[in-house]
Design an enzyme around this catalytic site. Structure first.
Site, PDB file in Angstrom:
ATOM      1  N   GLU A  54       1.134  -1.265  -0.041  1.00 16.35           N
ATOM      2  CA  GLU A  54      -0.124   0.031  -0.030  1.00 16.35           C
ATOM      3  C   GLU A  54       0.879   1.228   0.033  1.00 16.35           C
ATOM      4  OE1 GLU A  54      -3.304   0.045  -0.761  1.00 16.35           O
ATOM      5  OE2 GLU A  54      -2.937  -2.154  -0.641  1.00 16.35           O
TER       6      GLU A  54
ATOM      7  N   TRP B  68       1.854   1.532  -3.626  1.00 18.05           N
ATOM      8  CA  TRP B  68       0.884   2.418  -4.520  1.00 18.05           C
ATOM      9  C   TRP B  68       1.127   3.872  -4.142  1.00 18.05           C
ATOM     10  CZ3 TRP B  68      -1.777   0.648  -8.405  1.00 18.05           C
ATOM     11  CH2 TRP B  68      -1.941  -0.534  -8.724  1.00 18.05           C
TER      12      TRP B  68
ATOM     13  N   TRP C 236     -19.057  10.266 -21.963  1.00 16.05           N
ATOM     14  CA  TRP C 236     -19.764  10.506 -20.662  1.00 16.05           C
ATOM     15  C   TRP C 236     -21.144  10.778 -20.548  1.00 16.05           C
ATOM     16  CZ3 TRP C 236     -16.216   8.031 -17.439  1.00 16.05           C
ATOM     17  CH2 TRP C 236     -14.985   8.210 -17.771  1.00 16.05           C
TER      18      TRP C 236
ATOM     19  N   ASN D 202     -11.127   2.773   2.272  1.00 16.11           N
ATOM     20  CA  ASN D 202     -10.717   2.449   0.715  1.00 16.11           C
ATOM     21  C   ASN D 202     -11.632   1.367  -0.098  1.00 16.11           C
ATOM     22  OD1 ASN D 202      -8.590   0.574  -1.033  1.00 16.11           O
ATOM     23  ND2 ASN D 202      -8.643   2.638  -1.608  1.00 16.11           N
TER      24      ASN D 202
ATOM     25  N   TRP E 167     -15.049  11.005 -14.476  1.00 10.00           N
ATOM     26  CA  TRP E 167     -14.219  10.746 -13.126  1.00 10.00           C
ATOM     27  C   TRP E 167     -13.924  12.274 -12.443  1.00 10.00           C
ATOM     28  CZ3 TRP E 167      -9.270  13.079 -13.214  1.00 10.00           C
ATOM     29  CH2 TRP E 167      -8.765  12.936 -14.658  1.00 10.00           C
TER      30      TRP E 167
ATOM     31  N   TRP F  76      -8.782   7.674  -9.181  1.00 14.82           N
ATOM     32  CA  TRP F  76     -10.023   8.003 -10.021  1.00 14.82           C
ATOM     33  C   TRP F  76      -9.873   7.619 -11.542  1.00 14.82           C
ATOM     34  CZ3 TRP F  76     -14.948   8.915  -8.890  1.00 14.82           C
ATOM     35  CH2 TRP F  76     -15.253   9.134  -7.550  1.00 14.82           C
TER      36      TRP F  76
END
Length: 481
Positions: free
Chosen positions: A283, A286, A314, A350, A368, A391
């Site tokens: 993590e 990331w 979209w 999360n 997004w 996102w």
DNA sequence: CGAAATTTGGG
DNA sequence: CCAAATTTC
């Protein structure tokens, strides 16, 4: 008290930004070890963040973190001075007023700040000053890791493999025993003058769960090591349990160094399950990857990482529907629970972030950027690198993106990760009266819903099956079949 | 080059 | 079982 170093040493400005700590702070150490008298300063210049000036939740955290830093500095004999930007002229006038011979700071990686800081460094050096920046935020500088071809990584797994191969943790550096005081001006302005704190107290709920500042960060790390680390690999997915580290805002504001966290995790080997430790380190990985991406692809805060999506169809935004999502009134319990947790506490688990993001970008079909902006304004851990990557990943437009056909089913997610509906009941209390399994999918019994939870939306703003089909349709269009 | 691999899923 | 494209070696 004469003839001390403080009397004869030249001062140096130590410009605090997102490194609000005394331990493991290379800029502060550079000043002290360089024989300077550090003048700790903070400059309020939100306009310099470009389109990403910090949101209100982030400001509320920063206010408290700055206050904590000042308290810590005072215990060490110094203190923090606040100024209102713009940054370069403020630094220059401070140099002129104090006779400072050097300016030290720790790096930020947001595109607007990278540009600004490069210019500032050039200007200061141009006037004969020592100006130096350091890494306080990352295990690996974004330019350190490259593919064998010399390109930036675009996929996490090879990135993290390369990181582990280059793994060498910086040694921890304790806070300096004492910091020589700077007793002269300029005084700067009071923290309150920066108006970072919410005026009407809507953040009250935040501070039951959070303690901003370096001490709070170390406490959070201890709590994690003693508690949630055991079983972290699995438990972190369940939003009603204290299964995560809750370190994100502390890391964002630099209240603790990532190498401190990594070293503490490594030190648990043998005790905690090695797989849990690896999962926790991943993590952090990331977070490193997100900064790597933001540095190499700075346009992705606004534009699709994958440019094939630039003509993507979209859905047109209905303000009422967007607001229903923001306020946690979509009629999908797990989504609403997450959005209300965010609004109440400035944070969201999360797993639930992925679910609400998938619902917005896939079921509702909204770009997004609408979600990224809302998270930016409401999260206490809002971080441009993490937010942008996250996102774009969910939307399928990003690096290492989820395949287009991977549409999270909010009901399946609720069944898997909140099977008893405890998280839902906590954040959507009007649904606590509904028995299982209805609480997870109340639209299935409209009569019961109306009777037991009349205030809750009678049906989802977008039906789950229809939303999924619409999403797959849009994504198929992109492929041209 | 070709082959292998790819955060968290759905039905 | 399915679904795709791209990255990386």
């Amino acid at each position: 008290m004469s003839g001390t170093a403080a009397d004869t040493s030249p001062p140096a400005l130590v410009w605090f930004r997102n490194d609000l700590r005394l331990a493991d702070n290379p800029a502060l150490m550079a000043a002290i070890e360089g024989g300077y008298v550090p003048i700790p300063i903070h400059i309020h210049a939100p306009d310099e963040a470009g389109d990403w000036r910090p949101g209100a939740a982030s400001d509320a955290w920063r206010h408290r973190s700055l206050a904590a830093l000042d308290t810590a500095l005072r215990k060490h004999g110094s203190r923090l001075r606040h100024f209102v930007g713009p940054s370069l002229p403020t630094l220059q006038s401070l140099v002129a007023a104090t006779g400072a011979e050097a300016v030290f700071w720790n790096r930020r990686y947001e595109p607007a700040y990278e540009r600004r800081d490069t210019r500032i460094k050039q200007q200061l050096r141009g006037q004969g000053l020592r100006a130096e920046s350091f890494n306080a935020a990352l295990l690996f500088e974004p330019w350190m890791l490259r593919t064998k071809q010399g390109d930036p990584f675009k996929v996490f797994t090879p990135f993290w493999r390369a990181a582990l191969a280059a793994w060498r943790l910086a040694p921890g550096v304790d806070a300096p025993k004492a910091i020589p005081p700077w007793r002269e001006g300029p005084e700067g302005v009071p923290l309150a003058a920066l108006k970072l704190q919410p005026s009407r107290g809507w953040d009250r709920g935040f501070w039951e769960a959070w303690e901003p500042g370096e001490a709070g960060a170390h406490e959070a790390l201890e709590t994690f090591l003693e508690g949630a680390l055991r079983g972290y690999g699995e438990q972190r997915d369940f939003p009603d349990r204290a299964g995560t580290s809750r370190l994100s805002p502390h890391l964002h504001f630099g209240e603790i160094a990532p190498w401190r966290v990594a070293a503490a995790l490594e030190a648990q080997r043998g005790g905690a399950n090695g797989q849990d430790i690896d999962a926790a380190l991943r993590e952090l990985g990331w977070r490193e990857f997100a900064h790597h991406l933001l540095h190499h692809f700075p346009h992705t805060t606004e534009q699709n990482f994958n440019s094939r999506f630039d003509g993507f169809d979209w859905a047109r935004v209905s303000p009422a529907t967007l607001e229903a999502w923001q306020q946690g009134r979509t009629g999908v319990p797990i989504v609403d629970a997450g959005m209300r947790e965010l609004w109440s506490t400035g944070w969201m688990h999360n797993r639930v972030r992925m679910v609400v993001a998938s619902y917005l970008t896939k079921h509702l079909g909204y770009h997004w950027r609408h979600g990224a902006r809302w998270f930016w304004d409401t999260l206490v851990d809002a971080d441009l690198a993490n937010n942008t990557m996250g996102w774009q990943w969910v939307a399928g437009t990003g690096a290492d993106a989820a395949p287009y056909f991977r549409v999270f089913n909010p009901l399946t997610q609720a069944e898997k990760f909140d099977g008893q509906g405890r998280y839902i009941a906590r954040w959507v209390p009007e649904l606590a009266n509904l028995p299982l399994p209805l609480r997870l999918a109340p639209w299935r019994e409209p009569g019961e819903l109306r009777r037991l939870a009349p205030a809750y939306p009678p049906h989802p703003v977008v039906d789950l099956a229809a939303g999924r089909e619409a999403a797959l349709q849009r994504y198929r269009q992109l492929r041209g079949d």
